[in-house]
Motif scaffolding. Structure first.
Motif, PDB file in Angstrom:
ATOM      1  N   UNK A  56       0.850  -1.207   0.000  1.00 19.27           N
ATOM      2  CA  UNK A  56       0.000   0.000   0.000  1.00 19.27           C
ATOM      3  C   UNK A  56       0.878   1.246   0.000  1.00 19.27           C
ATOM      4  N   UNK A  57       0.793   2.047  -1.036  1.00 19.65           N
ATOM      5  CA  UNK A  57       1.621   3.250  -1.119  1.00 19.65           C
ATOM      6  C   UNK A  57       1.073   4.305  -0.164  1.00 19.65           C
ATOM      7  N   UNK A  58       1.958   4.877   0.647  1.00 18.56           N
ATOM      8  CA  UNK A  58       1.605   5.958   1.566  1.00 18.56           C
ATOM      9  C   UNK A  58       2.397   7.203   1.170  1.00 18.56           C
ATOM     10  N   UNK A  59       2.063   8.348   1.776  1.00 16.59           N
ATOM     11  CA  UNK A  59       2.663   9.618   1.354  1.00 16.59           C
ATOM     12  C   UNK A  59       4.180   9.637   1.497  1.00 16.59           C
ATOM     13  N   UNK A  60       4.687   9.052   2.570  1.00 19.41           N
ATOM     14  CA  UNK A  60       6.130   9.030   2.780  1.00 19.41           C
ATOM     15  C   UNK A  60       6.715   7.807   2.075  1.00 19.41           C
ATOM     16  N   UNK A  61       7.300   8.019   0.921  1.00 27.33           N
ATOM     17  CA  UNK A  61       7.797   6.899   0.120  1.00 27.33           C
ATOM     18  C   UNK A  61       9.020   6.235   0.742  1.00 27.33           C
ATOM     19  N   UNK A  62       9.650   6.883   1.704  1.00 23.22           N
ATOM     20  CA  UNK A  62      10.782   6.250   2.381  1.00 23.22           C
ATOM     21  C   UNK A  62      10.333   4.980   3.105  1.00 23.22           C
ATOM     22  N   UNK A 105       3.977  -7.977  -7.798  1.00 25.25           N
ATOM     23  CA  UNK A 105       3.832  -7.002  -6.718  1.00 25.25           C
ATOM     24  C   UNK A 105       2.613  -6.145  -7.025  1.00 25.25           C
ATOM     25  N   UNK A 106       1.711  -6.059  -6.060  1.00 25.40           N
ATOM     26  CA  UNK A 106       0.484  -5.283  -6.225  1.00 25.40           C
ATOM     27  C   UNK A 106       0.688  -3.918  -5.563  1.00 25.40           C
ATOM     28  N   UNK A 107       0.525  -2.850  -6.363  1.00 27.22           N
ATOM     29  CA  UNK A 107       0.676  -1.491  -5.846  1.00 27.22           C
ATOM     30  C   UNK A 107      -0.690  -0.985  -5.410  1.00 27.22           C
ATOM     31  N   UNK A 108      -0.895  -0.840  -4.093  1.00 26.47           N
ATOM     32  CA  UNK A 108      -2.179  -0.427  -3.559  1.00 26.47           C
ATOM     33  C   UNK A 108      -2.340   1.086  -3.501  1.00 26.47           C
ATOM     34  N   UNK A 109      -3.581   1.540  -3.334  1.00 26.35           N
ATOM     35  CA  UNK A 109      -3.943   2.963  -3.206  1.00 26.35           C
ATOM     36  C   UNK A 109      -3.736   3.765  -4.494  1.00 26.35           C
ATOM     37  N   UNK A 110      -3.610   3.117  -5.631  1.00 26.57           N
ATOM     38  CA  UNK A 110      -3.277   3.816  -6.882  1.00 26.57           C
ATOM     39  C   UNK A 110      -4.311   4.868  -7.265  1.00 26.57           C
ATOM     40  N   UNK A 111      -5.597   4.585  -7.042  1.00 30.19           N
ATOM     41  CA  UNK A 111      -6.634   5.529  -7.463  1.00 30.19           C
ATOM     42  C   UNK A 111      -6.591   6.828  -6.662  1.00 30.19           C
ATOM     43  N   UNK A 112      -5.952   6.778  -5.500  1.00 29.33           N
ATOM     44  CA  UNK A 112      -5.813   7.980  -4.686  1.00 29.33           C
ATOM     45  C   UNK A 112      -4.539   8.730  -5.058  1.00 29.33           C
ATOM     46  N   UNK A 113      -3.406   8.023  -5.028  1.00 33.45           N
ATOM     47  CA  UNK A 113      -2.151   8.759  -5.229  1.00 33.45           C
ATOM     48  C   UNK A 113      -1.863   9.067  -6.699  1.00 33.45           C
ATOM     49  N   UNK A 155       3.476  13.921  -8.678  1.00 37.36           N
ATOM     50  CA  UNK A 155       4.894  13.683  -8.388  1.00 37.36           C
ATOM     51  C   UNK A 155       5.101  12.349  -7.662  1.00 37.36           C
ATOM     52  N   UNK A 156       4.266  12.095  -6.642  1.00 37.22           N
ATOM     53  CA  UNK A 156       4.434  10.846  -5.894  1.00 37.22           C
ATOM     54  C   UNK A 156       4.044   9.635  -6.732  1.00 37.22           C
ATOM     55  N   UNK A 157       3.097   9.814  -7.636  1.00 35.72           N
ATOM     56  CA  UNK A 157       2.729   8.687  -8.497  1.00 35.72           C
ATOM     57  C   UNK A 157       3.932   8.237  -9.322  1.00 35.72           C
TER      58      UNK A 157
END
Length: 570
Positions: free
Chosen positions: A89-95, A113-121, A126-128
C-alpha cells in the motif's frame, strides 16, 4: 516475468506461472487470476490462483506516520514463503515503502507485486511517478499490478505498470456508466467496463509492438492527471524514461508540447554535447535551418544551399562545417542528419521553450569550435535561436541578409556575397575530401558508442570497399559496415571499440554458445539501452556481438529472460 521489448519503462513481457503462460500488458480476471486481499488479521486459507496476495494491513495513502511505522514493523514478521505476490500500500512518505521493500525483497522472492492505493495517489502527480519508479527499479522480473481505470492504461504502462486489477470496474457497470473514447469527460449509459478495458489493453500492446506507445500516451484521454504526470515524468524523471527507451530506428512523430521533452529528444541533446566533435580541418561554420524532408541534404532547400556554397568556395567546401537548427532536437550536425528521423508540425511559430532550449544547445556546441567565422543563413525563429546562442556563448555570428525566405535568389546571392566579403580563401586538397568522407562515417559510430569509436572502427589506414553498402576493413579484418547512417559491427570491430572506449560491453564468464541470458551477466555498461549494439566480453576478449534486449542496468538486476540476442560470434 521475462521482458521481450521496451519502450521507456513500459515493456512487453512474457509471464510463466506453473503451466500457464500469458503476455503483458495484461488484465486480472482475463489473462490471469488474482486472489482476494488477505488481511493481516485474518490470514484465511486461499484458493488456487495464479497470484496469491500475501497478508497485509490496510493502510490508506494519508495514514499518519506513526501508524504506518507500527503497521510495517508487524508486516516484517509475516512468513511470505507461501505467497508469490506482495501487496504494497503506497503511503505519502515513500521512504517507508522503500524500507519495506528492501527488507522483504531481500528475504523472499515474488513473481508479482500489487501497488495499492493507486486511485488515490494517481492524483498526486509527483508521488505517483516516484512510487512507480521506486518499485519498478527494485526487480525487473516483478510483474507490477495495480488498480486504475482504463483511461490510465497507456500512461501507466509507459511508466512501468504491467497489469491491472479489473474487479473495481464492476462499480461502473452498477451505475450504468459506460466508457467512451473521451471518458472520464463523456460517458454512455450502458455496461461495458471489462470490454472497454480489453480494447484499451489490446491498443496498448499494439502500440508497444510498433514502438508507438509514447505517441499513444500523448493522444489518449489527455486529462489534467495525464498532463501533470507526464510533465513530471519528463521534467524530473527523464533519466528514468531515457534509460529504457531504445535508440530510434524509425521516424518519431512530435505532435504536442509534451513531445519537446521526450526521452529521445533529451538523449539527442546530450549526445550532441558529449559525443560530437567538429572536424579538425573546419575553417568556417555555417548555420542552416532544417527542412521538412529528411535527410536534409535530399531536400530542395539544402540542395540550393550546397550549390551556393560550391559556387562561392569550390573545393573549399571540404574545409567548412555545417550545423542545422531544428526543433525539438535543437542542433543537428551535418554528419548526423541520417540519424535525425522525426516529423513535427511546421508552422513557423516556435514556443519560448523551443527557442531557448535550441539556443542553449547551440551555445554549448559553438564552444567546441576554434575561433573561426560563423555564418548564419537563417530566417524566422531560427534567427532568434542564433542570436540568443551568440549572447550565451560570447561568439560572434555573421547573419546573411535573408529576404523572402532562405531559398530565394536574393538570399542565396546574399550568402555568396557574404562569403566573398569575408575574403575566405579555403584551399582543400584531396586529403581533405578523403578525411571528410571518413569523418562522415566515424561520427555516426561516435553517436552510437561514444567519441573514439569511429576512429577505432575506421582509422586513417583502413580500407573501404563498396559504393552503397560500405564495408570497412582494418588489417584484412572487417570492422563493420555503413550505409546511410545505418551501421553494423563485427566482433573484431567491437573489440577495437571496447579497447578504445571501454563501453557497450556485457561481461560473462562462460563459453558463448547462443544468446546471453540475464542470469549469466556479470557486468554490463550502464550506458546500454534496449536495441543497442553491444559486445559480449569474456576475459577482456569480445566473443560475440548482438542486440541488447534490456538496458545495461536491467541486465545486472534481472534473473530471467534474454539480455543480449547474439548475432555474431568469434
Amino acid at each position: 516475468m521475462e521482458i521481450v521489448k521496451h519502450e521507456g519503462p513500459g515493456r512487453l513481457g512474457l509471464v510463466k506461472i506453473k503451466e500457464k503462460t500469458f503476455k503483458t500488458p495484461a488484465l486480472s480476471g482475463v489473462d490471469f487470476t488474482l486472489s482476494p486481499f488477505n488481511s493481516y488479521f485474518y490470514p484465511k486459507e486461499f484458493g488456487e490462483y495464479d497470484f496469491n496476495l500475501a497478508p497485509s494491513i490496510p493502510l490508506s495513502f494519508y495514514t499518519p506516520r506513526e501508524i504506518v511505522e507500527k503497521a510495517l514493523s508487524r508486516l516484517y514478521e509475516v512468513d511470505y514463503s507461501k505467497f508469490n505476490a506482495l501487496y504494497v500500500p503506497v503511503v505519502r512518505n515513500l521512504e517507508h515503502i522503500d524500507e519495506f521493500l528492501e527488507n522483504v525483497l531481500s528475504q523472499y522472492s515474488f513473481d508479482a507485486l500489487y501497488i495499492g492505493n493507486a486511485k488515490i495517489f494517481v492524483k498526486d502527480y509527483r508521488r505517483f511517478v516516484q512510487a512507480v519508479r521506486l518499485i519498478r527499479e527494485k526487480d525487473p522480473n516483478l510483474l507490477l499490478i495495480t488498480d486504475l481505470e482504463p483511461f490510465f492504461y497507456p500512461l501507466a504502462v509507459y511508466l512501468g505498470i504491467d497489469a491491472f486489477d479489473t474487479r473495481s470496474l464492476k462499480l461502473y457497470d452498477f451505475h450504468k456508466k459506460g466508457f467512451t473514447q473521451f471518458s472520464p469527460i463523456l460517458w454512455e449509459e450502458k455496461e461495458n467496463s471489462l470490454e472497454f478495458a480489453k480494447e484499451v489493453i489490446k491498443l496498448v500492446k499494439k502500440a508497444l509492438e510498433e514502438g508507438k506507445l509514447r505517441y499513444l500516451v500523448e493522444n489518449f484521454f489527455y486529462t489534467q492527471a495525464h498532463a501533470g504526470i507526464l510533465r513530471i515524468a519528463d521534467k524530473e524523471n527523464w533519466d528514468y524514461l531515457e534509460k529504457y527507451t531504445p535508440i530510434q530506428r524509425d521516424t518519431v512523430y512530435f505532435i504536442s508540447d509534451a513531445s519537446q521533452n521526450r526521452p529521445e529528444v533529451v538523449r539527442w541533446r546530450q549526445r550532441v554535447v558529449e559525443r560530437f566533435n567538429p572536424p579538425e580541418n573546419a575553417e568556417v561554420l555555417f548555420l542552416f535551418p532544417c527542412s521538412a524532408k529528411k535527410p536534409y541534404s535530399h531536400s530542395r532547400s539544402h540542395t540550393l544551399y550546397r550549390k551556393a556554397l560550391k559556387e562561392a568556395l569550390g573545393q573549399g567546401i571540404y574545409r567548412i562545417h555545417e550545423l542545422i537548427l531544428t526543433s525539438p532536437f535543437g542542433v543537428v550536425p551535418r554528419e548526423w542528419e541520417w540519424l535525425a528521423k522525426y516529423d513535427i508540425v511546421v508552422t513557423g511559430h516556435w514556443s519560448e521553450e523551443e527557442i531557448n532550449s535550441a539556443a542553449e544547445l547551440l551555445a554549448k556546441v559553438l564552444e567546441k569550435y576554434p575561433n573561426i567565422p560563423i555564418i548564419a543563413h537563417l530566417d524566422e525563429a531560427y534567427v532568434e535561436v542564433a542570436k540568443r546562442a551568440c549572447e550565451m556563448s560570447g561568439r560572434e555570428i555573421i547573419f546573411v541578409p535573408v529576404k523572402n525566405g532562405t531559398t530565394s535568389k536574393e538570399s542565396l546571392d546574399a550568402l555568396k556575397r557574404t562569403i566573398k566579403e569575408l575574403g575566405l580563401e579555403l584551399v582543400a586538397r584531396k586529403e581533405d575530401r578523403t578525411y571528410r568522407f571518413y569523418e562522415n562515417i566515424r561520427k555516426v559510430f561516435d553517436f552510437y558508442f561514444g567519441i573514439g569509436a569511429g576512429e577505432a572502427v575506421l582509422p586513417e589506414e583502413a580500407r573501404i570497399i563498396g559504393s552503397k553498402m560500405l564495408r570497412i576493413f582494418m588489417d584484412n579484418h572487417q570492422t563493420g559496415t555503413y550505409q546511410d547512417g545505418v551501421i553494423s559491427v563485427t566482433p573484431y570491430g567491437m573489440q577495437r571499440i571496447y579497447d578504445a572506449t571501454r563501453s557497450y560491453y556485457v561481461k560473462i564468464d562462460f563459453d558463448l554458445r547462443g544468446d546471453v541470458f540475464a542470469v549469466g551477466v556479470n557486468e554490463a555498461d550502464a550506458k546500454i539501452r534496449p536495441d543497442d549494439i553491444v559486445g559480449v566480453v569474456r576475459d577482456e576478449k569480445v566473443v560475440g556481438v548482438g542486440k541488447a534486449i534490456l538496458s545495461g542496468e536491467e541486465m545486472v538486476k534481472a534473473k530471467r529472460g534474454i539480455a543480449v540476442k547474439v548475432r555474431k560470434k568469434t
